[in-house]
Scaffold this motif. Structure first.
Motif, mmCIF file in Angstrom:
data_model
loop_
_atom_site.group_PDB
_atom_site.id
_atom_site.type_symbol
_atom_site.label_atom_id
_atom_site.label_comp_id
_atom_site.label_asym_id
_atom_site.label_seq_id
_atom_site.Cartn_x
_atom_site.Cartn_y
_atom_site.Cartn_z
ATOM 1 N N GLY A 64 0.767 -1.458 -0.051
ATOM 2 C CA GLY A 64 0.251 -0.407 -0.318
ATOM 3 C C GLY A 64 0.652 1.631 -0.255
ATOM 4 N N GLN A 67 -0.022 4.231 -2.681
ATOM 5 C CA GLN A 67 -0.583 5.113 -2.800
ATOM 6 C C GLN A 67 -0.303 6.395 -1.562
ATOM 7 N N HIS A 68 0.233 5.441 -0.658
ATOM 8 C CA HIS A 68 0.573 6.829 0.815
ATOM 9 C C HIS A 68 0.842 7.495 -0.149
ATOM 10 N N ILE A 70 1.722 8.700 -3.170
ATOM 11 C CA ILE A 70 0.753 9.800 -3.900
ATOM 12 C C ILE A 70 -0.056 10.802 -2.924
ATOM 13 N N ALA A 71 -0.269 10.081 -1.847
ATOM 14 C CA ALA A 71 -1.737 11.013 -1.710
ATOM 15 C C ALA A 71 -1.164 12.111 -0.985
ATOM 16 N N ASP A 104 4.898 0.510 -9.195
ATOM 17 C CA ASP A 104 4.722 1.512 -8.012
ATOM 18 C C ASP A 104 5.665 2.727 -8.235
ATOM 19 N N ALA A 111 2.835 10.506 -10.168
ATOM 20 C CA ALA A 111 1.876 11.470 -9.559
ATOM 21 C C ALA A 111 2.359 12.730 -9.916
ATOM 22 N N GLU A 323 -3.419 8.359 5.760
ATOM 23 C CA GLU A 323 -5.223 8.104 6.101
ATOM 24 C C GLU A 323 -6.505 9.082 6.204
#
Length: 406
Positions: A64, A67-68, A70-71, A104, A111, A323
């Motif tokens: 994961g 995605q973190h 990219i956030a 990844d 991004a 998150e």
């Protein structure tokens, strides 16, 4: 990134920067550092903010991570506003970034491109352990926009690699250099470490000769530093291994500069050599010349317009903040003009472009005059008022910096 966290003021939950720092964004080159904190195993000398699978605990995973990250990249866009400042360099470090699937790493790069845009000549680097990549993986990275790679070679000698707790087999880094160029990478670096207990002069010469025969366009060579809290430090403290010998380090450095110089490499920073100016690591030059960068990931450090901040260290804490929609920043400091002057001396003195002596205090200028007389510094040709370290000065760089910053 080193594991030590500095004291500082809290970062706002939304990551907002001071007005004066944000207002200067775009005045300097801008890059991204992406920290991937995972390793297959922990090397005995390593003090970086890295984690093996057994050390992660709940709430964080390699799967994961992209995605973190990219956030956080999207958070960076919000914090920095809509100013168009294309990214000039991207550097994926660790840890071992190439433990993640190539897709990844490419997704994180996309991004950054999508949120900020990349300059036409962007430099995109990833670090890699030789055993963590193969030909197919390197092709995926090159096709995804990566054009520079740095392999952790450290040594060619099995007994040195064993003491450092490195897992690759001798010959694999040289093979990786060939694969990388064949895949389409424009620049390749090999990292070396000298001064390991038990390493002989012949061992180090063999490592240098192996590097030269592989002919990457860039070589980094660092002296082994014994960091508190590492297994290596514990072994030395217990008397299992001898303490580092500074005279041996100096001899190894002189051999490095000589052999690399004879092979066509030229130093441009105390620990870095390249075959041409085009082969210099532009991302590291951001750090050494006081430019701006955003550090993504657990423990990553950032600098924008005189404000420096650092993220929470553990991947679980990082994931939880991301998150929740909060900045992962733990603390920050706003540098004073004097802080920035001192940092400029510390960093610019290490590079071949030299230091403008006009930034020194009166006492510092007196120390510089003495260093010039003692042939530790020399005037930089075609740059009036600048001085650069001599070869002997590079051996004593830390001491010279202390004298010039007094």
């Amino acid at each position: 990134m080193p594991s030590v966290q500095l004291d500082g003021e809290p970062v706002p939950a939304d990551g907002a920067l001071p007005r004066e720092s944000l207002g200067s964004f775009g005045a300097r080159p801008f890059g991204f550092y992406v920290h991937v904190p995972y390793c297959a195993s922990r090397c005995g000398y390593c003090d970086f903010n890295t984690y093996t699978a057994t050390e992660l605990g709940g709430g964080a995973s390699q799967a994961g991570y992209a995605q973190h990250a990219i956030a956080e990249i999207r958070q960076a866009r919000k914090v920095l506003g809509e100013s168009y400042v294309p990214v000039e360099t991207v550097f994926f470090g660790g840890g071992t970034p190439t433990l993640l699937p190539a897709k990844d790493l490419v997704a994180m790069l996309k991004a950054i491109k999508g949120e900020f845009g990349l300059s036409a000549d962007v430099e995109v680097t990833t670090e890699a352990n030789p055993e963590s990549v193969d030909e197919k993986y390197l092709v995926e990275l090159a096709e995804g926009g990566f054009n520079r790679i740095s392999f952790g070679m450290q040594s060619t000698r099995p007994h040195v690699l064993e003491l450092l707790e490195r897992r690759h087999t001798p010959g694999r880094p040289e093979q990786c250099v060939r694969w990388a160029y064949d895949a389409g990478f424009e620049q390749v670096n090999l990292d070396l470490i000298y001064g390991t207990p038990g390493e002989t002069e012949d061992d180090w010469r063999a490592s240098l000769e192996a590097v030269i025969s592989a002919y990457p366009d860039h070589v980094s060579a660092y002296s082994l530093i014994v960091e508190d809290g590492t297994r290596l430090a514990s072994r030395i403290r217990r008397g299992e291994l001898p303490m580092i010998d500074e005279d041996v380090h100096a001899d190894r450095y002189l051999m490095t500069d000589q052999l690399l110089g004879e092979a066509g490499y030229r130093w441009y920073e105390v620990s870095n050599w390249a075959v041409s100016e085009d082969a210099h690591c532009r991302h590291n030059m951001l750090y050494w010349t006081g430019a701006d960068w955003w550090g993504v990931g657990p423990g990553a450090h950032s600098h924008i317009g005189g404000t420096r901040w650092w993220n929470v260290k553990h991947p679980t804490a990082y994931a939880q903040r991301i998150e929740a929609g909060h900045s992962p920043g733990l603390a920050r400091e706003v540098l004073t003009a004097e802080d920035r002057r001192i940092e400029r001396i510390l960093l610019e003195l290490r590079i071949a472009e030299g230091l403008e002596l006009g930034v020194l205090s009166e006492k510092g200028r007196s120390a510089a005059e003495l260093a010039l007389q003692e042939k530790l510094l020399e005037p930089l040709p075609f740059a009036d008022g600048h001085a650069v370290l001599t070869l002997r000065g590079r051996l004593l760089a830390d001491a010279i910096v202390r004298d010039l910053t007094d």
